[in-house]
Design an enzyme around this catalytic site. Structure first.
Site, PDB file in Angstrom:
ATOM      1  N   CYS A  37       0.880  -1.179   0.000  1.00 56.44           N
ATOM      2  CA  CYS A  37       0.000   0.000   0.000  1.00 56.44           C
ATOM      3  C   CYS A  37       0.907   1.216   0.000  1.00 56.44           C
ATOM      4  O   CYS A  37       1.637   1.398  -0.972  1.00 56.44           O
ATOM      5  CB  CYS A  37      -1.033  -0.029   1.126  1.00 56.44           C
ATOM      6  SG  CYS A  37      -0.477  -0.599   2.736  1.00 56.44           S
ATOM      7  N   SER A  38       0.895   2.020   1.048  1.00 56.68           N
ATOM      8  CA  SER A  38       1.828   3.145   1.084  1.00 56.68           C
ATOM      9  C   SER A  38       2.157   3.485   2.535  1.00 56.68           C
ATOM     10  O   SER A  38       2.137   4.639   2.928  1.00 56.68           O
ATOM     11  CB  SER A  38       1.246   4.358   0.366  1.00 56.68           C
ATOM     12  OG  SER A  38       1.045   4.056  -0.999  1.00 56.68           O
ATOM     13  N   CYS A  39       2.464   2.451   3.339  1.00 60.28           N
ATOM     14  CA  CYS A  39       2.771   2.659   4.753  1.00 60.28           C
ATOM     15  C   CYS A  39       3.971   3.586   4.881  1.00 60.28           C
ATOM     16  O   CYS A  39       4.960   3.428   4.168  1.00 60.28           O
ATOM     17  CB  CYS A  39       3.044   1.318   5.426  1.00 60.28           C
ATOM     18  SG  CYS A  39       1.582   0.268   5.470  1.00 60.28           S
TER      19      CYS A  39
END
Lengths: 221, 198
Positions: B107-109
């Site tokens: 995702c885009s942690c």
């Protein structure tokens, strides 16, 4: 679940962008979508970040990609809200059409049907009574599993061998929490993989570290 | 496993956002004023200036640096930074021999308390897909060409652990005040796609 979100190692995305100065939100709707998603996520059955990530990865590919990062947040928020009958399917589009002057039937608010679920504490970190199963330096293998539901086991790691490098705090298991099926906290390990183990002899040489939940791993005998 | 397709007849996201906000306000689930506060917080208060303070302190205070590398979360908390997406922060140190870089392929942690919300390049599918496969090539495309003998270590943030890169302090900055050092530290250097310029 093999999904569009599991992008590691996939091809066809072009060159990496050169970083530029940019505002936090490029357009004002992005800030609204960000805040709406964070707030509404907590209105289903507690603030379930894993359920949100699962909603993201259940989006059709076009919906995942079309309107960028906050567009996909918006779509995932809508999916979570319709899943739990907080909104009727199609309600958002109907309201948007009405707002721009189109004649349209807007569905009534349904009777909410939220999962009967409550997290045991805020946040994702937990303590577990048992000691970690693996120690730093242990050789492990990422299991070759293909769960139907949510998982944080990246597809590109399946079946590959690595070494435990750090023991991280125990955390809620996303695979069950995302489905409102329990927290099942487990230790997390930073596992180090050699790039050639993952991508073959001609790959660049580097070390890759990935955080993996205990049940994603088996001892490499 | 159901997959729904809410937006087959696609409307602009600005219109759909406005509609969703109206519906949730009518439902009594969100308050537009609270939303305004959230947005302002991440536009003005939580951002890479926080991380830059952490880095500059580590460069000038060896004992702090030791704590930061041993227990990132609590050392960062000492400077007042914590909150969502920062429950457990691990700090990794760049040296002349080792270069760390952070990605989230799933995702885009990203470590919000110290860096704010992720920039668009971090969320780009090209970055997410290729950083775990050909980091040296990706870094070069982004403007950072590393010597061949520097070992690259990539961290794919796939759990709730968040990573912050402690970049190398540039040569010739001895004796500079900590505020001046902090002003040199950019967001990109703390993710590992750039080096701090002198």
């Amino acid at each position: 679940m093999e999904t569009i979100a599991d992008m590691g190692g996939t091809r066809g995305w072009g060159r990496a962008p050169v970083p530029v100065d940019e505002p936090v939100f490029a357009e004002s709707w992005e800030g609204r979508a960000f805040a709406l998603t964070l707030l509404s996520m907590g209105r289903v059955s507690g603030r379930n970040l894993d359920a949100f990530r699962h909603a993201l990865e259940r989006l059709p590919r076009d919906d995942y990609l079309a309107d960028g990062y906050y567009g996909r947040w918006l779509n995932a928020a809508e999916l979570m809200l319709t899943d739990s009958a907080i909104l009727a399917p199609g309600a958002v589009n109907a309201r948007a059409r009405a707002n721009r002057g189109e004649q349209t039937d807007q569905p009534a608010f349904p009777e909410p049907n939220k999962p009967d679920y409550q997290n045991t504490a805020a946040g994702q970190l937990r303590t577990v009574a048992e000691p970690p199963r693996f120690a730093v330096g242990d050789r492990v293998r990422a299991k070759d599993i293909h769960p139907e539901g949510h998982t944080r086991l990246c597809g590109y790691l399946r079946g590959h061998r690595g070494v435990i490098e750090l023991i991280q705090p125990a955390a809620v298991l996303p695979d069950t929490n995302a489905h409102f099926l329990g927290e099942n906290p487990q230790y997390v390990y930073a596992v180090g993989f050699d790039s050639h183990e993952l991508w073959g002899p001609d790959a660049e040489s580097f070390r890759l570290h990935v955080d993996l939940f205990e049940s994603y791993l088996e001892a490499d005998e | 496993m159901t997959t729904s397709a809410p937006n087959r007849d696609r409307l602009p996201p600005s219109l759909r956002t406005e509609a969703l906000e109206q519906l949730l306000v009518e439902r009594g689930l969100v308050d537009s004023a609270v939303m305004d506060k959230f947005i302002a917080t991440y536009e003005n208060d939580v951002g890479p200036l926080n991380g830059a303070q952490v880095v500059a302190k580590a460069w000038t205070d060896p004992e702090y640096k030791e704590r930061l590398l041993a227990e990132g979360t609590s050392a960062i908390k000492e400077l007042g930074f914590g909150g969502p997406q920062g429950e457990h922060i691990v700090v990794v140190e760049n040296t002349p021999d080792v270069h760390h870089v952070v990605v989230c392929s799933l995702c885009s942690c990203y470590p919000w308390p110290v860096l704010g919300l992720p920039p668009s390049w971090y969320k780009d599918p090209a970055y997410r897909s290729r950083m775990v496969r050909e980091p040296r090539a990706v870094l070069a495309e982004m403007g950072l060409t590393l010597p061949a003998d520097v070992e690259i270590k990539v961290w794919d943030s796939s759990s709730e652990v968040r990573y912050l890169v402690l970049p190398q302090r540039p040569a010739g900055t001895e004796g500079r005040p900590v505020e001046e050092l902090a002003a040199m530290v950019t967001r990109d250097t703390m993710v590992g796609v750039a080096e701090v310029g002198s």
